[in-house]
Design a protein around this motif. Structure first.
Motif, mmCIF file in Angstrom:
data_model
loop_
_atom_site.group_PDB
_atom_site.id
_atom_site.type_symbol
_atom_site.label_atom_id
_atom_site.label_comp_id
_atom_site.label_asym_id
_atom_site.label_seq_id
_atom_site.Cartn_x
_atom_site.Cartn_y
_atom_site.Cartn_z
ATOM 1 N N GLY A 1 0.978 -1.388 0.282
ATOM 2 C CA GLY A 1 -0.030 0.037 0.211
ATOM 3 C C GLY A 1 1.137 1.171 -0.508
ATOM 4 O O GLY A 1 0.456 1.742 -0.606
ATOM 5 N N ALA A 2 1.844 0.983 0.687
ATOM 6 C CA ALA A 2 2.911 2.053 1.236
ATOM 7 C C ALA A 2 3.668 2.511 -0.740
ATOM 8 O O ALA A 2 3.620 3.775 -1.006
ATOM 9 C CB ALA A 2 3.709 2.067 2.297
ATOM 10 N N ALA A 3 3.366 1.492 -1.119
ATOM 11 C CA ALA A 3 4.732 1.453 -2.650
ATOM 12 C C ALA A 3 3.531 2.287 -3.662
ATOM 13 O O ALA A 3 4.058 3.162 -4.322
ATOM 14 C CB ALA A 3 5.795 0.405 -3.016
ATOM 15 N N ARG A 4 2.628 1.742 -3.312
ATOM 16 C CA ARG A 4 1.533 2.224 -4.469
ATOM 17 C C ARG A 4 1.531 4.220 -4.277
ATOM 18 O O ARG A 4 1.241 4.604 -5.122
ATOM 19 C CB ARG A 4 -0.083 1.611 -4.408
ATOM 20 C CG ARG A 4 0.019 0.068 -4.553
ATOM 21 C CD ARG A 4 -1.153 -0.256 -4.909
ATOM 22 N NE ARG A 4 -0.858 -2.192 -5.037
ATOM 23 C CZ ARG A 4 -1.858 -2.792 -5.514
ATOM 24 N NH1 ARG A 4 -3.158 -2.681 -4.356
ATOM 25 N NH2 ARG A 4 -2.114 -3.561 -5.490
ATOM 26 N N VAL A 5 1.221 4.280 -2.544
ATOM 27 C CA VAL A 5 1.078 5.802 -2.837
ATOM 28 C C VAL A 5 2.388 6.689 -3.046
ATOM 29 O O VAL A 5 1.881 7.394 -3.815
ATOM 30 C CB VAL A 5 0.661 5.704 -0.895
ATOM 31 C CG1 VAL A 5 1.338 7.903 -0.802
ATOM 32 C CG2 VAL A 5 -0.739 5.432 -1.385
ATOM 33 N N LEU A 6 3.730 5.809 -2.411
ATOM 34 C CA LEU A 6 4.677 6.871 -3.319
ATOM 35 C C LEU A 6 5.255 6.473 -4.718
ATOM 36 O O LEU A 6 5.178 7.442 -5.863
ATOM 37 C CB LEU A 6 5.638 5.784 -2.756
ATOM 38 C CG LEU A 6 6.174 6.083 -1.173
ATOM 39 C CD1 LEU A 6 7.143 5.032 -0.455
ATOM 40 C CD2 LEU A 6 6.846 7.762 -0.979
ATOM 41 N N ALA A 7 4.586 5.950 -5.294
ATOM 42 C CA ALA A 7 4.804 5.709 -6.853
ATOM 43 C C ALA A 7 3.607 6.445 -7.609
ATOM 44 O O ALA A 7 3.870 7.126 -8.399
ATOM 45 C CB ALA A 7 4.111 3.905 -7.127
ATOM 46 N N VAL A 8 2.767 7.238 -6.831
ATOM 47 C CA VAL A 8 1.672 8.602 -7.591
ATOM 48 C C VAL A 8 1.979 10.079 -7.172
ATOM 49 O O VAL A 8 1.549 10.263 -7.429
ATOM 50 C CB VAL A 8 0.375 7.666 -7.113
ATOM 51 C CG1 VAL A 8 -0.185 7.062 -7.974
ATOM 52 C CG2 VAL A 8 -0.364 8.375 -5.521
#
Length: 310
Positions: A120-127
Motif C-alpha cells: 500500500g505504501a509503495a503504491r502511494v509513493l508511486a503516484v
C-alpha cells in the motif's frame, strides 16, 4: 367507431401533458445552463476565436488593425523550417516519453500487483509525481540538472566520474534526452495506475490454467496477461501520446525551448510567436494545425476502440 382525435376527453388530456413535457424540457435546459455557460465561455468561444484569428494578420497592440488574409498564414507555415523542426522535435519527445512511460509503468504495475510487504505504501509513493504540478516538477528537476550545484553532477563528482559532468539542459546533445527523462518521471504514475487496474481485472483462473498446462512466467505474461491488457494498453498509450505531444508547461520551465531550439516543442513555438514576437494571427494558425493533428489522432484512437468493441 370513435377515433382518438374525436374523443374530447383524450384531447383535453393531451394538451396538459404536452405542456408539461415542454415545461420539463425547458427546466432541463435551465438546469444545464450553469454547467454549459463556463464551457462555452472558456472553451468553445476561445476555440472559435482562435480559428478565426488563424485567417487574419492579427498582431500585438492595443489599436492594431486586423484584416482577413485567408490562407496566407498557412502558406507561410508550410515553408517555415522552424515550425517543421519543432514538429519533428515534438514527435521525438512524444514518442520517446510515451514508449518509456509504458515500458517502465508496465514493469512497476507488475511489481505492485504482487503480494509485497508494504504494498500500500509503495503504491502511494508511486503516484506522488502525479500529484505535483508541472511547474513544481520542472523547478525540482532544474535543480537536479544544475551544472554547478545539481545533484546529478555532484553524484558524478563523488564517485570520481568528473568526465560525465555536463550542463544537462544547456548542451545540444543532452538537453532533449534530459527533458524526456523528466517527462517520463512526471507522466509514469497515471500510466502505472491504469495498467495496475487492468492487471487486477485479469482473471486469476487464466493464469492458474496456464500454469497447470506447464506455461512458465514469460509464456503466461505473453499469452495471458498481454492479450487481456490489450484494450487498456491501446487506450493509455494513445492518450499518453496525445497529452505528451500537446505538452507545454514542463518543457517551458526546464529549457524554454533551448538550447538553440533543441527542445522547442510545437506548442512552445506557437507561444513564442504569439507572446514574444506578437504574431497572433500566425500563432493562431499554428494552434489550428495542432488542433487538427490532435483531432486526427483522437479519431484514429476512437475508431480503433469502436472496432474493438464491435
Amino acid at each position: 367507431m370513435t377515433t382518438v382525435a374525436e374523443r374530447p376527453d383524450v384531447a383535453r388530456a393531451d394538451g396538459p401533458r404536452a405542456a408539461r413535457s415542454r415545461s420539463d424540457r425547458v427546466g432541463i435546459y435551465l438546469l444545464l445552463l450553469p454547467s454549459l455557460l463556463p464551457i462555452v465561455v472558456l472553451s468553445v468561444f476561445p476555440l472559435v476565436r482562435g480559428i478565426y484569428l488563424g485567417f487574419t494578420d492579427a498582431r500585438a497592440g492595443r489599436h492594431a488593425e486586423v484584416s482577413f488574409t485567408g490562407l496566407a498564414n498557412y502558406r507561410e507555415l508550410l515553408g517555415d523550417e522552424l515550425f517543421w523542426n519543432s514538429f519533428k522535435i515534438g514527435l521525438l519527445w512524444a514518442v520517446g516519453v510515451t514508449v518509456l512511460q509504458f515500458v517502465l509503468a508496465l514493469g512497476l504495475a507488475l511489481l505492485l500487483n504482487q503480494q509485497l510487504r508494504f504494498r500500500g505504501a509503495a503504491r502511494v509513493l508511486a503516484v506522488v509525481p502525479w500529484a505535483m504540478p508541472p511547474v513544481v516538477v520542472g523547478i525540482l528537476w532544474k535543480l537536479v540538472y544544475h551544472p554547478d550545484a545539481g545533484l546529478l553532477n555532484e553524484f558524478f563528482h563523488r564517485v570520481g566520474a568528473d568526465g560525465m559532468r555536463t550542463n544537462w539542459l544547456g548542451d545540444f546533445s543532452t538537453a532533449l534526452p534530459a527533458v524526456i527523462i523528466v517527462g517520463v518521471w512526471a507522466g509514469m504514475p497515471q500510466t502505472t495506475v491504469v495498467l495496475l487496474a487492468g492487471l487486477q481485472g485479469v482473471p486469476r483462473e487464466l493464469h492458474e490454467a496456464a500454469a497447470v498446462d506447464g506455461a512458465g512466467t514469460w509464456h503466461r505474461f505473453r499469452n495471458v496477461t498481454l492479450p487481456a491488457l490489450a484494450p487498456v494498453i491501446v487506450a493509455i498509450t494513445s492518450l499518453d501520446f496525445i497529452w505528451n505531444f500537446n505538452s507545454f508547461g514542463l518543457v517551458y520551465v526546464l529549457t524554454t525551448g533551448g538550447p538553440g531550439g533543441k527542445t522547442m516543442l510545437p506548442m512552445l513555438f506557437a507561444y513564442e510567436e504569439a507572446f514574444r514576437y506578437g504574431n497572433y494571427g500566425y500563432a493562431a494558425a499554428l494552434g489550428n494545425v495542432m488542433v487538427v493533428i490532435i483531432v486526427a489522432l483522437l479519431a484514429v484512437y476512437l475508431r480503433r476502440r469502436l472496432r474493438e468493441a464491435n
